[in-house]
Design an enzyme around this catalytic site. Structure first.
Site, PDB file in Angstrom:
ATOM      1  N   LYS A 206     -14.459  65.806  13.236  1.00 40.35           N
ATOM      2  CA  LYS A 206     -14.044  67.384  12.112  1.00 40.35           C
ATOM      3  C   LYS A 206     -14.277  67.352  10.614  1.00 40.35           C
ATOM      4  CE  LYS A 206      -8.478  68.764  11.308  1.00 40.35           C
ATOM      5  NZ  LYS A 206      -7.826  68.790  12.073  1.00 40.35           N
ATOM      6  N   GLU A 212     -17.805  55.627   9.028  1.00 39.43           N
ATOM      7  CA  GLU A 212     -18.084  55.256  10.329  1.00 39.43           C
ATOM      8  C   GLU A 212     -19.069  56.241  11.574  1.00 39.43           C
ATOM      9  OE1 GLU A 212     -15.179  54.893   9.413  1.00 39.43           O
ATOM     10  OE2 GLU A 212     -14.688  53.380  10.260  1.00 39.43           O
ATOM     11  N   GLY A 266      -6.839  65.889  14.615  1.00 36.10           N
ATOM     12  CA  GLY A 266      -8.085  64.884  15.462  1.00 36.10           C
ATOM     13  C   GLY A 266      -7.326  64.597  17.261  1.00 36.10           C
ATOM     14  N   ARG A 267      -6.807  63.528  17.007  1.00 34.67           N
ATOM     15  CA  ARG A 267      -5.414  62.950  18.242  1.00 34.67           C
ATOM     16  C   ARG A 267      -5.526  64.223  20.062  1.00 34.67           C
ATOM     17  NH1 ARG A 267      -2.746  61.748  14.373  1.00 34.67           N
ATOM     18  NH2 ARG A 267      -1.451  62.529  14.098  1.00 34.67           N
ATOM     19  N   GLU A 352      -0.174  56.938  15.853  1.00 34.62           N
ATOM     20  CA  GLU A 352      -0.769  57.201  14.907  1.00 34.62           C
ATOM     21  C   GLU A 352       0.360  58.784  14.814  1.00 34.62           C
ATOM     22  OE1 GLU A 352      -4.743  57.748  13.734  1.00 34.62           O
ATOM     23  OE2 GLU A 352      -4.650  59.854  13.939  1.00 34.62           O
ATOM     24  N   HIS A 383      -1.720  40.333  36.768  1.00 33.10           N
ATOM     25  CA  HIS A 383      -2.562  39.330  36.801  1.00 33.10           C
ATOM     26  C   HIS A 383      -2.024  38.716  35.535  1.00 33.10           C
ATOM     27  CE1 HIS A 383      -3.159  38.704  41.189  1.00 33.10           C
ATOM     28  NE2 HIS A 383      -2.501  39.980  40.958  1.00 33.10           N
ATOM     29  N   LYS A 511     -10.116  54.283   5.191  1.00 29.43           N
ATOM     30  CA  LYS A 511     -10.989  55.254   4.470  1.00 29.43           C
ATOM     31  C   LYS A 511     -11.531  54.666   3.720  1.00 29.43           C
ATOM     32  CE  LYS A 511     -10.223  58.996   8.329  1.00 29.43           C
ATOM     33  NZ  LYS A 511     -10.376  60.389   9.132  1.00 29.43           N
TER      34      LYS A 511
HETATM   35  C1  G6Q Z   1      -7.067  61.873  14.416  1.00 32.63           C
HETATM   36  C2  G6Q Z   1      -6.929  61.366  13.351  1.00 32.63           C
HETATM   37  C3  G6Q Z   1      -8.240  60.197  13.418  1.00 32.63           C
HETATM   38  C4  G6Q Z   1      -9.778  60.756  13.411  1.00 32.63           C
HETATM   39  C5  G6Q Z   1     -11.114  59.990  12.888  1.00 32.63           C
HETATM   40  C6  G6Q Z   1     -12.005  60.867  13.095  1.00 32.63           C
HETATM   41  O1  G6Q Z   1      -5.675  62.188  14.621  1.00 32.63           O
HETATM   42  O2  G6Q Z   1      -6.974  61.830  12.599  1.00 32.63           O
HETATM   43  O3  G6Q Z   1      -8.229  59.239  14.313  1.00 32.63           O
HETATM   44  O4  G6Q Z   1      -9.575  61.791  14.822  1.00 32.63           O
HETATM   45  O5  G6Q Z   1     -10.735  59.349  11.487  1.00 32.63           O
HETATM   46  O6  G6Q Z   1     -11.795  61.773  12.408  1.00 32.63           O
HETATM   47  P1  G6Q Z   1     -12.987  62.361  12.272  1.00 32.63           P
HETATM   48  O7  G6Q Z   1     -13.854  63.730  13.574  1.00 32.63           O
HETATM   49  O8  G6Q Z   1     -13.101  64.103  10.491  1.00 32.63           O
HETATM   50  O9  G6Q Z   1     -14.357  61.917  11.536  1.00 32.63           O
END
Ligand code: G6Q
Length: 547
Positions: A206, A212, A266-267, A352, A383, A511
């Site tokens: 996003k 990463e 994001g989620r 989250e 198990h 981050k």
């Molecule tokens: C989700 C969070 C987080 C995010 C990641 C990736 O709700 O905001 O998990 O999706 O940190 O972020 P980017 O899509 O900006 O790389």
């Protein structure tokens, strides 16, 4: 905005928990043969049985009153109306627009976002069809055989979970792969499976600034350029982002960028362009069926009375156990191998969103918010950790999920699987009474002394709650319904707990911190500004890396 503990229903629920919280479910079932019918709901082939809970109609009535007093109906309407309910990030949370399959407008700041949503969906359709048909070719003219989504968190967990869940709909010869962890081993192991000539990278971010993802995208770009040269990039890299500038700076043609918007969290983003890997893997029509399922659940959530509303009921049961009966965790137990990443996905969605210790008025929340979510597919979990759920000292409510039909009808496997899920929920509810165990041990020939030794360890008190979600078969539409159901469940709990569910300042902190430590790991000078544990570990790593 009211602290939940000040609401009249909260006090009433506390009183009720003191008197009925330990009521025996077994006795309630014996007294009411109609209990399953009274405490179950169906929606388009999805059955929710919530009868194996420590509830009665009066308790449910109080929980619904709590939701009303907390302002749930207004909060729900505000979300669908595109209001800036994500206050701390000053934006709406309008993921429901992404799967709005009606002709209704969805407004943000007075503008209908649906034309843009549909335009991106059209672009996704076109692109996914070109990749799947072989019309989109790599730089050397070969069709794509591996699609690699590079993303993390919300830009990874949804697509991974869904592509795994819909594996039966994938076509042979086109693999969907995922790189998320900054651990170079993740990229290395995935790239080992790929041929640069037939690999398409989808960089999903996003912000397009996530350490990463950018590190993994650079590594993949170097890998590709090393084999095919710079000119190959446009045929092998596309981006999913809200940040066109950073996408262009990275070297991806913005014509190959699929847009989404800051009102998509994001989620909550798998329904947006972030779902491109899903559309490529299973085909755009299946992706649309996923959206259809999400929309069906949205309509249910938006319009069904609270007392007959699946996400609301699941949420309120969680509140009942977490805030009034002392549960701190719940288990998600899919008896469906294809849902093996659902617990990981729900961990992010739930923890989250509602892992917040500050109420909306800025003061500390003095009531429990959020819940620890864990799980594994059945029967593997049986198990492993079910022991604690059956006989441990903690109360762990469970959600069981199961399909009546398997995608892989092999002999009696599926009936065995189903018998396990039903047996578990029944055993958790009923337990095993002392008399039952005593009779069994005596029948096995044990003497009184041995029975006395063994008896307390083999008695199960039962009365352990669970919900069962049953569906015909795990198809895209059903999956869409399930995901949207959990999204709305989390939303309802956030409203009741009076927290902001759509921010994630804890993630943002990680981050920032990692960048500062990275500089210290690379330097030769003594690390400064850390506690002595962190300083000691930095120095130890520096030493070990030289040895
Ligand atoms: C989700 C969070 C987080 C995010 C990641 C990736 O709700 O905001 O998990 O999706 O940190 O972020 P980017 O899509 O900006 O790389």
């Amino acid at each position: 905005m009211t602290n939940p503990i000040r609401l009249p229903a909260w006090a009433a629920l506390e009183a009720r928990a003191a008197s009925v919280g330990s009521w025996s479910m077994r006795a309630m079932f014996e007294a009411d043969p109609d209990r399953f019918r009274r405490f179950s709901l169906s929606l388009d082939g999805l059955l929710l049985d919530y009868s194996k809970n420590r509830i009665d109609s009066d308790t449910l009535g109080l929980l619904e009153a709590l939701a009303v007093q907390a302002g749930l109906p207004q909060a729900r309407d505000a979300m669908f109306a595109g209001e800036r309910i994500n206050v701390t990030e000053n934006r709406p949370a309008l993921h429901v627009a992404l799967r709005n399959r009606s002709h209704r407008a969805m407004m943000v700041d007075g503008v209908d976002v649906m034309p843009k949503v549909r335009a991106v969906l059209d672009k996704m359709r076109d692109f996914s069809e070109r990749v799947r048909s072989g019309e989109w070719r790599g730089a050397t003219g070969k069709a794509i055989a591996s699609v690699v989504n590079i993303g993390i968190g919300g830009s990874d967990l949804g697509p991974v979970m869904v592509t795994e869940a819909l594996k039966p709909y994938q076509r042979p010869g086109l693999a969907a792969r995922f790189i998320s962890n900054v651990d170079g081993s993740h990229a290395a192991e995935v790239l080992r499976l790929c041929d640069p000539e037939t690999t398409l990278f989808i960089v999903a971010s996003k912000t397009f600034t996530t350490q990463e993802t950018i590190a993994n995208a650079r590594t993949c770009r170097d890998w590709l350029v090393d084999k095919l040269g710079e000119a190959a990039i446009p045929r092998h890299f596309v981006a999913l982002s809200t940040n066109a500038g950073a996408v262009a700076e990275f070297g991806i043609d913005t014509a190959n960028m699929f847009e989404f918007w800051d009102w998509v969290g994001g989620r909550y983003s798998l329904w947006s362009a972030i779902g491109l890997s899903i559309a490529v893997a299973v085909g755009f029509e299946r992706f649309e069926e996923l959206l259809d399922g999400g929309f069906a659940m949205d309509e249910h959530f938006r319009t069904a009375p609270l007392a007959a509303n699946m996400p609301v009921i699941l949420a309120l049961l969680g509140v009942w156990y977490g805030n009034f009966l002392g549960a701190g965790a719940y288990a998600v137990l899919p008896y469906d191998q294809y849902l093996h990443r659902l617990p990981a996905y729900l961990q992010q969605l739930d923890m989250e969103s509602n892992g917040k210790g500050t109420a909306r008025d800025g003061r500390p929340a003095t009531w429990q918010t959020g819940q620890i979510v864990f799980g594994e597919p059945g029967t593997n979990g049986q198990h492993a950790f079910y022991q604690l759920i059956h006989q441990g000292t903690r109360l762990i409510p469970c959600d069981f999920l199961a399909a009546a039909q398997s995608h892989n009808p092999l002999g009696e496997h599926h009936l065995m699987l189903l018998s396990n899920v039903l047996a578990q929920s029944e055993a958790l509810m009923k337990g095993r009474a002392e008399a039952e165990v005593r009779a069994e041990l005596a029948a096995a020939g044990m003497d009184e002394a041995a029975i006395a030794l063994h008896l307390p360890h083999r008695v199960f008190e039962g009365n352990r709650p669970s919900n069962t979600l049953l569906y015909r078969r795990l198809d895209p539409r059903t999956l869409g319904m399930l995901i949207a159901m959990y999204e709305h469940k989390v939303f309802v709990q956030g409203v009741v707990w009076d927290v902001y569910s759509f921010d994630q300042w804890g993630v943002e902190l990680g981050k920032v911190l990692a960048k500062a430590v990275l500089a210290d790991l690379k330097a030769d000078t003594p690390p400064a500004g850390h506690d002595c544990s962190t300083t000691g570990l930095i120095e130890a790593i520096r030493g070990l890396r030289k040895s």
